[in-house]
Design a protein around this motif. Structure first.
Motif, mmCIF file in Angstrom:
data_model
loop_
_atom_site.group_PDB
_atom_site.id
_atom_site.type_symbol
_atom_site.label_atom_id
_atom_site.label_comp_id
_atom_site.label_asym_id
_atom_site.label_seq_id
_atom_site.Cartn_x
_atom_site.Cartn_y
_atom_site.Cartn_z
ATOM 1 N N ILE A 104 3.087 7.083 -0.599
ATOM 2 C CA ILE A 104 3.691 6.290 0.473
ATOM 3 C C ILE A 104 5.053 5.779 0.004
ATOM 4 C CG2 ILE A 104 1.463 5.673 1.481
ATOM 5 C CD1 ILE A 104 1.623 2.971 0.082
ATOM 6 N N SER A 105 5.834 5.269 0.948
ATOM 7 C CA SER A 105 7.159 4.754 0.602
ATOM 8 C C SER A 105 7.044 3.387 -0.073
ATOM 9 C CB SER A 105 8.022 4.634 1.864
ATOM 10 O OG SER A 105 7.592 3.534 2.650
ATOM 11 N N ALA A 106 8.134 2.971 -0.698
ATOM 12 C CA ALA A 106 8.172 1.652 -1.343
ATOM 13 C C ALA A 106 7.989 0.544 -0.307
ATOM 14 C CB ALA A 106 9.472 1.470 -2.106
ATOM 15 N N ASP A 107 8.582 0.699 0.882
ATOM 16 C CA ASP A 107 8.401 -0.305 1.935
ATOM 17 C C ASP A 107 6.951 -0.355 2.402
ATOM 18 O OD1 ASP A 107 10.953 -1.391 2.025
ATOM 19 O OD2 ASP A 107 11.593 -0.242 3.782
ATOM 20 N N GLN A 108 6.321 0.796 2.534
ATOM 21 C CA GLN A 108 4.909 0.811 2.933
ATOM 22 C C GLN A 108 4.053 0.122 1.867
ATOM 23 O OE1 GLN A 108 4.699 5.096 3.583
ATOM 24 N NE2 GLN A 108 4.083 4.718 5.715
ATOM 25 N N ALA A 109 4.348 0.397 0.611
ATOM 26 C CA ALA A 109 3.577 -0.210 -0.474
ATOM 27 C C ALA A 109 3.798 -1.716 -0.530
ATOM 28 C CB ALA A 109 3.956 0.428 -1.809
ATOM 29 N N ALA A 110 5.047 -2.153 -0.453
ATOM 30 C CA ALA A 110 5.356 -3.584 -0.509
ATOM 31 C C ALA A 110 4.803 -4.309 0.717
ATOM 32 C CB ALA A 110 6.860 -3.795 -0.623
ATOM 33 N N GLY A 111 4.978 -3.715 1.892
ATOM 34 C CA GLY A 111 4.446 -4.320 3.113
ATOM 35 C C GLY A 111 2.929 -4.337 3.126
ATOM 36 N N GLY A 112 2.334 -3.262 2.627
ATOM 37 C CA GLY A 112 0.877 -3.211 2.540
ATOM 38 C C GLY A 112 0.343 -4.256 1.580
ATOM 39 N N LEU A 113 0.995 -4.400 0.440
ATOM 40 C CA LEU A 113 0.608 -5.442 -0.517
ATOM 41 C C LEU A 113 0.722 -6.812 0.134
ATOM 42 C CD1 LEU A 113 -0.089 -6.561 -3.311
ATOM 43 C CD2 LEU A 113 2.309 -6.184 -3.968
ATOM 44 N N GLY A 114 1.814 -7.047 0.843
ATOM 45 C CA GLY A 114 1.985 -8.317 1.546
ATOM 46 C C GLY A 114 0.922 -8.558 2.602
ATOM 47 N N SER A 115 0.536 -7.509 3.305
ATOM 48 C CA SER A 115 -0.516 -7.642 4.318
ATOM 49 C C SER A 115 -1.854 -7.996 3.681
ATOM 50 C CB SER A 115 -0.648 -6.336 5.116
ATOM 51 O OG SER A 115 0.528 -6.074 5.845
ATOM 52 N N VAL A 116 -2.179 -7.335 2.574
ATOM 53 C CA VAL A 116 -3.431 -7.647 1.873
ATOM 54 C C VAL A 116 -3.405 -9.091 1.374
ATOM 55 C CG1 VAL A 116 -4.853 -7.096 -0.152
ATOM 56 C CG2 VAL A 116 -3.919 -5.249 1.260
ATOM 57 N N LEU A 117 -2.270 -9.522 0.839
ATOM 58 C CA LEU A 117 -2.154 -10.907 0.366
ATOM 59 C C LEU A 117 -2.241 -11.901 1.517
ATOM 60 C CD1 LEU A 117 0.611 -10.450 -2.334
ATOM 61 C CD2 LEU A 117 -1.785 -11.072 -2.733
ATOM 62 N N THR A 133 6.590 -4.883 -9.443
ATOM 63 C CA THR A 133 7.273 -3.594 -9.348
ATOM 64 C C THR A 133 6.337 -2.482 -9.795
ATOM 65 O OG1 THR A 133 9.390 -4.659 -9.721
ATOM 66 C CG2 THR A 133 9.285 -2.285 -10.090
ATOM 67 N N SER A 134 5.635 -2.682 -10.904
ATOM 68 C CA SER A 134 4.738 -1.632 -11.367
ATOM 69 C C SER A 134 3.587 -1.423 -10.390
ATOM 70 C CB SER A 134 4.226 -1.917 -12.776
ATOM 71 O OG SER A 134 3.415 -3.058 -12.796
ATOM 72 N N LEU A 135 3.128 -2.472 -9.754
ATOM 73 C CA LEU A 135 2.066 -2.320 -8.759
ATOM 74 C C LEU A 135 2.597 -1.543 -7.553
ATOM 75 C CD1 LEU A 135 -0.712 -2.777 -7.540
ATOM 76 C CD2 LEU A 135 0.024 -5.083 -6.882
ATOM 77 N N VAL A 136 3.763 -1.898 -7.067
ATOM 78 C CA VAL A 136 4.336 -1.178 -5.927
ATOM 79 C C VAL A 136 4.616 0.270 -6.315
ATOM 80 C CG1 VAL A 136 6.352 -1.022 -4.393
ATOM 81 C CG2 VAL A 136 5.234 -3.217 -4.756
ATOM 82 N N ASP A 137 5.151 0.474 -7.513
ATOM 83 C CA ASP A 137 5.386 1.843 -7.979
ATOM 84 C C ASP A 137 4.083 2.631 -8.052
ATOM 85 O OD1 ASP A 137 8.078 1.340 -8.201
ATOM 86 O OD2 ASP A 137 8.050 1.086 -10.379
ATOM 87 N N SER A 138 3.048 1.983 -8.545
ATOM 88 C CA SER A 138 1.740 2.630 -8.655
ATOM 89 C C SER A 138 1.192 2.990 -7.278
ATOM 90 C CB SER A 138 0.772 1.705 -9.393
ATOM 91 O OG SER A 138 -0.513 2.248 -9.416
ATOM 92 N N LEU A 139 1.319 2.081 -6.340
ATOM 93 C CA LEU A 139 0.851 2.355 -4.977
ATOM 94 C C LEU A 139 1.669 3.486 -4.356
ATOM 95 C CD1 LEU A 139 0.396 -1.319 -3.695
ATOM 96 C CD2 LEU A 139 -1.431 0.308 -4.254
ATOM 97 N N THR A 140 2.961 3.453 -4.576
ATOM 98 C CA THR A 140 3.845 4.478 -4.021
ATOM 99 C C THR A 140 3.490 5.858 -4.547
ATOM 100 O OG1 THR A 140 5.635 2.866 -3.766
ATOM 101 C CG2 THR A 140 6.258 5.174 -3.790
ATOM 102 N N CYS A 198 3.590 -8.787 -23.503
ATOM 103 C CA CYS A 198 4.207 -9.305 -22.287
ATOM 104 C C CYS A 198 4.890 -8.198 -21.501
ATOM 105 C CB CYS A 198 5.234 -10.383 -22.630
ATOM 106 S SG CYS A 198 4.500 -11.908 -23.217
ATOM 107 N N ALA A 199 5.470 -7.266 -22.189
ATOM 108 C CA ALA A 199 6.180 -6.190 -21.501
ATOM 109 C C ALA A 199 5.229 -5.264 -20.769
ATOM 110 C CB ALA A 199 7.001 -5.396 -22.503
ATOM 111 N N SER A 200 3.983 -5.197 -21.181
ATOM 112 C CA SER A 200 3.062 -4.248 -20.566
ATOM 113 C C SER A 200 2.010 -4.915 -19.689
ATOM 114 C CB SER A 200 2.364 -3.440 -21.661
ATOM 115 O OG SER A 200 1.548 -4.284 -22.430
ATOM 116 N N THR A 201 2.219 -6.179 -19.345
ATOM 117 C CA THR A 201 1.198 -6.874 -18.580
ATOM 118 C C THR A 201 1.247 -6.570 -17.097
ATOM 119 O OG1 THR A 201 2.601 -8.821 -18.371
ATOM 120 C CG2 THR A 201 0.977 -8.788 -20.181
ATOM 121 N N GLY A 202 2.143 -5.728 -16.668
ATOM 122 C CA GLY A 202 2.205 -5.370 -15.259
ATOM 123 C C GLY A 202 3.110 -6.325 -14.510
ATOM 124 N N SER A 203 3.620 -5.873 -13.420
ATOM 125 C CA SER A 203 4.507 -6.669 -12.595
ATOM 126 C C SER A 203 4.370 -6.174 -11.177
ATOM 127 C CB SER A 203 5.950 -6.507 -13.089
ATOM 128 O OG SER A 203 6.391 -5.189 -12.855
#
Length: 137
Positions: A38-51, A26-33, A19-24
């Motif tokens: 790119i910045s955390a806001d760019q990663a989070a906003g980009g993820l939101g745009s794709v969704l 935060t880990s996806l945004v960190d990975s994108l960053t 469970c601890a290693s199943t990803g979250s």
């Protein structure tokens, strides 16, 4: 009896470790960053745009499967709006590109971000989700 308790402890540990290693998100945004520089806001906003785009392209049940692989998916969709990347539903690739551009992402980086989100969902979502986002790539 001690062997049974020991086996139970090992089983619980294995489950909790999994469970601890199943990803979250935060880990996806960190990975994108880190992966895209790119910045955390760019990663989070980009993820939101794709969704957001996925939400308009997929059947509601399929989108829910995708959203379930990214805890807090609605938060990221809202984050994209809060950052000014989206003002409503994204209905086509041009809209997605425009949204990512508003976050300061180049077309190349936007494409890479989208591909990374697709890979993540495929990996984390299992067979029932794998491939649902392929049309977004």
């Amino acid at each position: 009896m001690k062997i049974l308790r020991f086996a139970l402890v090992i089983l619980v540990f294995a489950v909790l470790s999994g469970c601890a290693s199943t990803g979250s998100p935060t880990s996806l945004v960190d990975s994108l960053t880190s992966g895209l520089g790119i910045s955390a806001d760019q990663a989070a906003g980009g993820l939101g745009s794709v969704l957001n785009y996925a939400q308009t392209k997929l059947e509601p049940m399929d989108f829910q499967k995708v959203a379930n692989t990214i805890p807090g998916a609605s938060h990221y969709i809202q984050k994209a709006a809060d950052l000014g990347a989206t003002t409503g539903p994204i209905t086509d690739r041009a809209g997605l590109s425009s949204s990512l551009s508003k976050l300061g992402l180049s077309p190349e980086t936007g494409t890479k971000l989208t591909q990374e989100v697709v890979k993540y969902v495929d990996k984390m979502g299992g067979k029932s989700v794998k491939g649902l986002l392929y049309p977004l790539r």
